[in-house]
Design an enzyme around this catalytic site. Structure first.
Site, PDB file in Angstrom:
ATOM      1  N   TYR A  64      35.530 129.757  80.087  1.00 10.46           N
ATOM      2  CA  TYR A  64      36.757 129.117  80.575  1.00 10.46           C
ATOM      3  C   TYR A  64      37.811 129.098  79.473  1.00 10.46           C
ATOM      4  O   TYR A  64      37.651 128.451  78.439  1.00 10.46           O
ATOM      5  CB  TYR A  64      36.477 127.688  81.064  1.00 10.46           C
ATOM      6  CG  TYR A  64      35.494 127.624  82.208  1.00 10.46           C
ATOM      7  CD1 TYR A  64      35.421 128.652  83.159  1.00 10.46           C
ATOM      8  CD2 TYR A  64      34.634 126.552  82.365  1.00 10.46           C
ATOM      9  CE1 TYR A  64      34.517 128.607  84.204  1.00 10.46           C
ATOM     10  CE2 TYR A  64      33.727 126.499  83.417  1.00 10.46           C
ATOM     11  CZ  TYR A  64      33.673 127.533  84.326  1.00 10.46           C
ATOM     12  OH  TYR A  64      32.774 127.478  85.360  1.00 10.46           O
ATOM     13  N   HIS A 130      25.443 131.785  83.330  1.00  9.39           N
ATOM     14  CA  HIS A 130      26.717 131.774  84.053  1.00  9.39           C
ATOM     15  C   HIS A 130      26.934 133.033  84.891  1.00  9.39           C
ATOM     16  O   HIS A 130      27.031 134.124  84.347  1.00  9.39           O
ATOM     17  CB  HIS A 130      27.857 131.613  83.042  1.00  9.39           C
ATOM     18  CG  HIS A 130      29.161 131.203  83.649  1.00  9.39           C
ATOM     19  ND1 HIS A 130      30.264 130.890  82.885  1.00  9.39           N
ATOM     20  CD2 HIS A 130      29.544 131.043  84.942  1.00  9.39           C
ATOM     21  CE1 HIS A 130      31.267 130.566  83.682  1.00  9.39           C
ATOM     22  NE2 HIS A 130      30.853 130.658  84.941  1.00  9.39           N
TER      23      HIS A 130
HETATM   24  P1  NAD Z   1      38.147 123.250  92.855  1.00  8.92           P
HETATM   25  O1  NAD Z   1      37.754 123.575  94.242  1.00  8.92           O
HETATM   26  O2  NAD Z   1      37.672 121.994  92.243  1.00  8.92           O
HETATM   27  O3  NAD Z   1      39.733 123.361  92.814  1.00  8.92           O
HETATM   28  C1  NAD Z   1      40.481 123.175  91.659  1.00  8.92           C
HETATM   29  C2  NAD Z   1      41.970 123.181  92.025  1.00  8.92           C
HETATM   30  O4  NAD Z   1      42.255 122.045  92.817  1.00  8.92           O
HETATM   31  C3  NAD Z   1      42.893 123.080  90.819  1.00  8.92           C
HETATM   32  O5  NAD Z   1      44.025 123.890  91.051  1.00  8.92           O
HETATM   33  C4  NAD Z   1      43.305 121.617  90.800  1.00  8.92           C
HETATM   34  O6  NAD Z   1      44.572 121.396  90.219  1.00  8.92           O
HETATM   35  C5  NAD Z   1      43.315 121.303  92.253  1.00  8.92           C
HETATM   36  N1  NAD Z   1      43.109 119.868  92.537  1.00  8.92           N
HETATM   37  C6  NAD Z   1      42.075 119.083  92.162  1.00  8.92           C
HETATM   38  N2  NAD Z   1      42.245 117.831  92.619  1.00  8.92           N
HETATM   39  C7  NAD Z   1      43.421 117.823  93.292  1.00  8.92           C
HETATM   40  C8  NAD Z   1      44.165 116.829  93.992  1.00  8.92           C
HETATM   41  N3  NAD Z   1      43.751 115.564  94.089  1.00  8.92           N
HETATM   42  N4  NAD Z   1      45.335 117.184  94.570  1.00  8.92           N
HETATM   43  C9  NAD Z   1      45.773 118.450  94.482  1.00  8.92           C
HETATM   44  N5  NAD Z   1      45.128 119.438  93.845  1.00  8.92           N
HETATM   45  C10 NAD Z   1      43.968 119.122  93.252  1.00  8.92           C
HETATM   46  O7  NAD Z   1      37.679 124.514  91.986  1.00  8.92           O
HETATM   47  P2  NAD Z   1      37.236 124.753  90.481  1.00  8.92           P
HETATM   48  O8  NAD Z   1      38.115 124.061  89.538  1.00  8.92           O
HETATM   49  O9  NAD Z   1      37.055 126.208  90.380  1.00  8.92           O
HETATM   50  O10 NAD Z   1      35.766 124.148  90.398  1.00  8.92           O
HETATM   51  C11 NAD Z   1      35.479 122.937  89.776  1.00  8.92           C
HETATM   52  C12 NAD Z   1      34.551 123.123  88.600  1.00  8.92           C
HETATM   53  O11 NAD Z   1      33.308 123.650  89.039  1.00  8.92           O
HETATM   54  C13 NAD Z   1      35.023 124.081  87.509  1.00  8.92           C
HETATM   55  O12 NAD Z   1      35.891 123.448  86.604  1.00  8.92           O
HETATM   56  C14 NAD Z   1      33.727 124.455  86.867  1.00  8.92           C
HETATM   57  O13 NAD Z   1      33.322 123.423  85.995  1.00  8.92           O
HETATM   58  C15 NAD Z   1      32.766 124.502  88.052  1.00  8.92           C
HETATM   59  N6  NAD Z   1      32.621 125.885  88.595  1.00  8.92           N
HETATM   60  C16 NAD Z   1      31.616 126.658  88.101  1.00  8.92           C
HETATM   61  C17 NAD Z   1      31.464 127.963  88.560  1.00  8.92           C
HETATM   62  C18 NAD Z   1      30.355 128.799  88.016  1.00  8.92           C
HETATM   63  O14 NAD Z   1      29.526 128.322  87.266  1.00  8.92           O
HETATM   64  N7  NAD Z   1      30.273 130.049  88.363  1.00  8.92           N
HETATM   65  C19 NAD Z   1      32.340 128.491  89.512  1.00  8.92           C
HETATM   66  C20 NAD Z   1      33.332 127.670  90.013  1.00  8.92           C
HETATM   67  C21 NAD Z   1      33.470 126.356  89.552  1.00  8.92           C
END
Ligand code: NAD
Length: 318
Positions: A64, A130
């Site tokens: 990240y 990952h």
């Molecule tokens: P998410 O579905 O959580 O979406 C994130 C987006 O939503 C961002 O643009 C954020 O600004 C927005 N958001 C969050 N809360 C909000 C609100 N209250 N109002 C408006 N917008 C809002 O997707 P993500 O960030 O990809 O996933 C969360 C976490 O999961 C990542 O940070 C990571 O730690 C993990 N993750 C891991 C993998 C992997 O291991 N392959 C893949 C995806 C995600």
């Protein structure tokens, strides 16, 4: 940071680990600025806000922001007693090309040490391979996981997990080797709840279930998906329609999406990404409120044409 509001949060045990994890957790990819250019101080405040409101699980990766997220999270963690939080990071993915993946035993060892240094801690609660669909699953089973068990014996990590998009990677690995947790993303959301089908298998194996991306990486948001989002135009359009419908009814789709994910009791925790302290507060407040069943029904109806549709990720054979 104060730690007085923890009683508001609910916690669930992560599989057969002894970790008690908040039902909503902090996705620190946001600190790497993958969605937008986030100011570092705002990201640190977001992390502290989450901790203050009872979030105790923080997930990051060297991938990240190409180590930036780990470095910023490390700064945020400075001075916070180690027992106040659970820390998960990853290894094996260091960029976007196939050449940027390395699940070898040697790289696993250096990767863990580098992450510990960036995060400023002497152990990790969880280390995860990952996006294993980009690698050789045989290597994960025969080389990476055994190497991580040795690193676990050295006391550097407490538990070991795997992450990725295609759901079938999980039984492929778990049929062959013991793993403590899986992290699945974009498969327990309003538009795609296909993780549901795998839950009985994972429960039988006592594997902890982490669900990430309840907003489907921005598909289920009023702002809409970021330009790099891998979903098809059909999926993007249907999700935009659903977001529009919610807005017309005076509800942000983000609220419904987070409530939907968190209400599934067999999923230990739902990782949400945001570097905005106000969003952190909103997301936690929303899970205290009952879900609007009629709105949920109508939104699922709008999303029916694309229900459980996803996109390709990784090697074709995986
Ligand atoms: P998410 O579905 O959580 O979406 C994130 C987006 O939503 C961002 O643009 C954020 O600004 C927005 N958001 C969050 N809360 C909000 C609100 N209250 N109002 C408006 N917008 C809002 O997707 P993500 O960030 O990809 O996933 C969360 C976490 O999961 C990542 O940070 C990571 O730690 C993990 N993750 C891991 C993998 C992997 O291991 N392959 C893949 C995806 C995600």
């Amino acid at each position: 940071a104060t730690f007085s509001k923890e009683q508001m949060m609910q916690y669930r045990i992560l599989g057969k680990t002894d970790l008690s994890v908040s039902v909503i957790s902090f996705g620190a990819s946001s600190l790497g600025g993958v969605f937008r250019n986030v100011r570092e101080q705002e990201g640190i405040r977001a992390m502290h806000t989450a901790l203050d409101l009872g979030v105790n699980f923080f997930d990051v990766s060297p991938y990240y922001g190409l180590t930036k997220a780990e470095t910023v999270l490390g700064k945020a963690l400075q001075g916070i007693p180690r027992e106040k939080y659970l820390l998960a990071t990853k290894l094996g993915r260091y960029g976007d090309d196939f050449a940027d993946f390395d699940f070898s035993a040697a790289r696993a060892a250096t990767s863990v040490d580098e992450s510990l240094r960036r995060l400023g801690v002497d152990y990790l609660d969880l280390i995860q391979c990952h996006d294993i669909e980009f690698g050789s699953l045989d290597q994960i089973v025969n080389e990476t996981i055994p190497a991580l068990r040795k690193i676990q014996e050295q006391g550097k990590v407490r538990f070991i997990g795997i992450t990725g998009l295609p759901l079938k990677i999980f039984p492929t690995i778990l049929d062959q080797v013991e793993v403590d947790t899986i992290l699945s993303y974009c498969h327990y959301s309003l538009n795609d709840a296909s993780l549901e089908g795998l839950i009985p298998y994972l429960q039988a194996k006592l594997v902890g279930i982490i669900n990430a991306s309840p907003l489907s990486m921005g598909l289920l948001s009023q702002r809409g998906a970021p330009p790099w989002h891998p979903a098809s135009d059909e999926i993007k359009q249907a999700c935009a329609n659903a977001a529009h419908y919610c807005a017309e009814h005076g509800e942000p789709i983000e609220k419904l999406a987070i409530q939907f994910a968190v209400q599934q009791p067999q999923i230990t925790t739902t990782l949400v990404g945001t570097a905005n302290p106000e969003n952190v507060k909103r997301n936690i407040q929303w899970i205290e409120e009952p879900i609007d069943e009629e709105l949920l029904h109508n939104v699922l109806d709008i999303l029916k044409p694309i229900h459980n549709k996803t996109w390709l990720s990784g090697r074709p054979e995986n």
